[in-house]
Motif scaffolding. Sequence first.
Motif, PDB file in Angstrom:
ATOM      1  N   MET A   1       0.906  -1.162  -0.024  1.00 22.82           N
ATOM      2  CA  MET A   1      -0.100  -0.110  -0.023  1.00 22.82           C
ATOM      3  C   MET A   1       0.950   1.224   0.147  1.00 22.82           C
ATOM      4  O   MET A   1       1.839   1.380   0.772  1.00 22.82           O
ATOM      5  CB  MET A   1      -1.056  -0.219   1.359  1.00 22.82           C
ATOM      6  CG  MET A   1      -1.662   1.179   1.608  1.00 22.82           C
ATOM      7  SD  MET A   1      -2.539   1.182   3.160  1.00 22.82           S
ATOM      8  CE  MET A   1      -3.841   0.194   2.417  1.00 22.82           C
TER       9      MET A   1
ATOM     10  N   CYS B   1       7.879  -0.799   6.131  1.00 19.82           N
ATOM     11  CA  CYS B   1       7.125   0.534   6.185  1.00 19.82           C
ATOM     12  C   CYS B   1       8.345   1.610   6.135  1.00 19.82           C
ATOM     13  O   CYS B   1       9.402   1.131   7.086  1.00 19.82           O
ATOM     14  CB  CYS B   1       6.550   0.941   7.544  1.00 19.82           C
ATOM     15  SG  CYS B   1       5.827   2.552   7.643  1.00 19.82           S
TER      16      CYS B   1
ATOM     17  N   SER C   1       3.760  -2.342   3.591  1.00 17.01           N
ATOM     18  CA  SER C   1       3.200  -3.706   3.095  1.00 17.01           C
ATOM     19  C   SER C   1       3.322  -4.572   4.402  1.00 17.01           C
ATOM     20  O   SER C   1       4.378  -4.508   5.201  1.00 17.01           O
ATOM     21  CB  SER C   1       3.999  -4.111   2.054  1.00 17.01           C
ATOM     22  OG  SER C   1       5.361  -4.539   2.536  1.00 17.01           O
TER      23      SER C   1
ATOM     24  N   ARG D   1       2.677  -8.943   4.919  1.00 12.90           N
ATOM     25  CA  ARG D   1       2.608 -10.202   4.260  1.00 12.90           C
ATOM     26  C   ARG D   1       2.015 -11.152   5.379  1.00 12.90           C
ATOM     27  O   ARG D   1       2.789 -11.744   6.268  1.00 12.90           O
ATOM     28  CB  ARG D   1       3.911 -10.631   3.709  1.00 12.90           C
ATOM     29  CG  ARG D   1       4.165  -9.938   2.553  1.00 12.90           C
ATOM     30  CD  ARG D   1       5.614 -10.246   1.710  1.00 12.90           C
ATOM     31  NE  ARG D   1       6.419 -11.118   2.371  1.00 12.90           N
ATOM     32  CZ  ARG D   1       7.615 -10.627   3.129  1.00 12.90           C
ATOM     33  NH1 ARG D   1       7.868  -9.341   3.128  1.00 12.90           N
ATOM     34  NH2 ARG D   1       8.345 -11.477   4.014  1.00 12.90           N
TER      35      ARG D   1
ATOM     36  N   ALA E   1      -3.767  -9.634   5.948  1.00 11.24           N
ATOM     37  CA  ALA E   1      -2.965  -8.121   5.573  1.00 11.24           C
ATOM     38  C   ALA E   1      -3.480  -6.957   5.040  1.00 11.24           C
ATOM     39  O   ALA E   1      -3.107  -5.903   5.440  1.00 11.24           O
ATOM     40  CB  ALA E   1      -2.037  -8.636   4.320  1.00 11.24           C
ATOM     41  N   ARG E   2      -4.325  -7.185   4.300  1.00 10.82           N
ATOM     42  CA  ARG E   2      -5.010  -5.783   3.773  1.00 10.82           C
ATOM     43  C   ARG E   2      -5.663  -5.001   4.845  1.00 10.82           C
ATOM     44  O   ARG E   2      -5.450  -3.889   4.965  1.00 10.82           O
ATOM     45  CB  ARG E   2      -6.157  -6.090   2.625  1.00 10.82           C
ATOM     46  CG  ARG E   2      -6.923  -4.891   2.235  1.00 10.82           C
ATOM     47  CD  ARG E   2      -6.491  -4.640   0.806  1.00 10.82           C
ATOM     48  NE  ARG E   2      -7.193  -3.427   0.308  1.00 10.82           N
ATOM     49  CZ  ARG E   2      -6.959  -2.387   0.204  1.00 10.82           C
ATOM     50  NH1 ARG E   2      -5.714  -2.052   0.138  1.00 10.82           N
ATOM     51  NH2 ARG E   2      -7.353  -1.421  -0.304  1.00 10.82           N
ATOM     52  N   ALA E   3      -6.361  -5.695   6.006  1.00  9.61           N
ATOM     53  CA  ALA E   3      -7.186  -5.179   7.185  1.00  9.61           C
ATOM     54  C   ALA E   3      -6.105  -4.431   8.009  1.00  9.61           C
ATOM     55  O   ALA E   3      -6.102  -3.260   8.516  1.00  9.61           O
ATOM     56  CB  ALA E   3      -7.858  -6.069   7.818  1.00  9.61           C
TER      57      ALA E   3
ATOM     58  N   GLU F   1      -2.764  -3.419   7.157  1.00 11.97           N
ATOM     59  CA  GLU F   1      -2.212  -2.329   6.358  1.00 11.97           C
ATOM     60  C   GLU F   1      -3.078  -1.230   6.642  1.00 11.97           C
ATOM     61  O   GLU F   1      -2.785  -0.062   6.700  1.00 11.97           O
ATOM     62  CB  GLU F   1      -2.155  -2.690   4.909  1.00 11.97           C
ATOM     63  CG  GLU F   1      -0.922  -3.651   4.667  1.00 11.97           C
ATOM     64  CD  GLU F   1      -0.897  -3.811   3.204  1.00 11.97           C
ATOM     65  OE1 GLU F   1       0.180  -4.691   2.933  1.00 11.97           O
ATOM     66  OE2 GLU F   1      -1.771  -3.611   2.374  1.00 11.97           O
ATOM     67  N   GLN F   2      -4.550  -1.368   6.478  1.00 14.02           N
ATOM     68  CA  GLN F   2      -5.432  -0.129   6.623  1.00 14.02           C
ATOM     69  C   GLN F   2      -5.507   0.473   8.067  1.00 14.02           C
ATOM     70  O   GLN F   2      -5.543   1.690   8.025  1.00 14.02           O
ATOM     71  CB  GLN F   2      -6.920  -0.563   6.175  1.00 14.02           C
ATOM     72  CG  GLN F   2      -6.919  -0.892   4.554  1.00 14.02           C
ATOM     73  CD  GLN F   2      -8.356  -1.354   4.214  1.00 14.02           C
ATOM     74  OE1 GLN F   2      -8.941  -2.096   5.132  1.00 14.02           O
ATOM     75  NE2 GLN F   2      -8.869  -1.349   2.802  1.00 14.02           N
ATOM     76  N   ARG F   3      -5.367  -0.380   9.016  1.00 12.90           N
ATOM     77  CA  ARG F   3      -5.273   0.069  10.311  1.00 12.90           C
ATOM     78  C   ARG F   3      -3.954   0.716  10.577  1.00 12.90           C
ATOM     79  O   ARG F   3      -4.088   1.768  11.138  1.00 12.90           O
ATOM     80  CB  ARG F   3      -5.302  -0.973  11.403  1.00 12.90           C
ATOM     81  CG  ARG F   3      -6.730  -1.893  11.417  1.00 12.90           C
ATOM     82  CD  ARG F   3      -7.684  -0.823  12.341  1.00 12.90           C
ATOM     83  NE  ARG F   3      -8.739  -1.398  12.588  1.00 12.90           N
ATOM     84  CZ  ARG F   3      -9.742  -1.251  13.324  1.00 12.90           C
ATOM     85  NH1 ARG F   3      -9.541  -0.106  14.140  1.00 12.90           N
ATOM     86  NH2 ARG F   3     -10.822  -1.879  13.785  1.00 12.90           N
TER      87      ARG F   3
END
Length: 164
Positions: free
Chosen positions: A1, A107, A130, A132, A137-139, A141-143
């Motif tokens: 991201m 990061c 990112s 892995r 992973a997506r959740a 990264e969003q947090r």
Amino acid sequence: MDLRIEHIVPRDLALVEATLLSRGFALALASACPALSGARGIDYASEGDSVVRVTWFRAMPDSLGELFVLLPSVTWIERVRWSREAHSGRFEVAPELPAPMARRVRCEGTYSLEPGPEGTTLRRVEIALSIRAPLVARAAEQRLAGMLRTIFDTEAALLAQGIG
């Protein structure tokens, strides 16, 4: 991201940069930011054009939500290498996690200051984040992205006030 966070700081670039690079800025940030519960300077070196700052940070336990509840704490070490001549720097964040988990998190990014109109400063942060990890992973990264936005928004407010 990939994240890009920009702020117009209503202060002259030289003043913004001096505040940002002050030894006490990370501690002031930790005191003011709702996403942070602590910070400690580890190393600070200034030689000529270059500043290197290493800082330990701790997140507020509830700032990241249920995905991180199993960790005893969320802490990391940030290393910043700054060029006063370029008014920019690179940063790397190393999470304090067991090695198998830490290898899955990246990061890092760049930070720059540019003169803006009427004595303002454009502050730009570009972040590559990112994680892995299967299923989360997506959740996660969003947090973390939300927490980073909160941190950099608070930082911009402190720079505007000259607090550091």
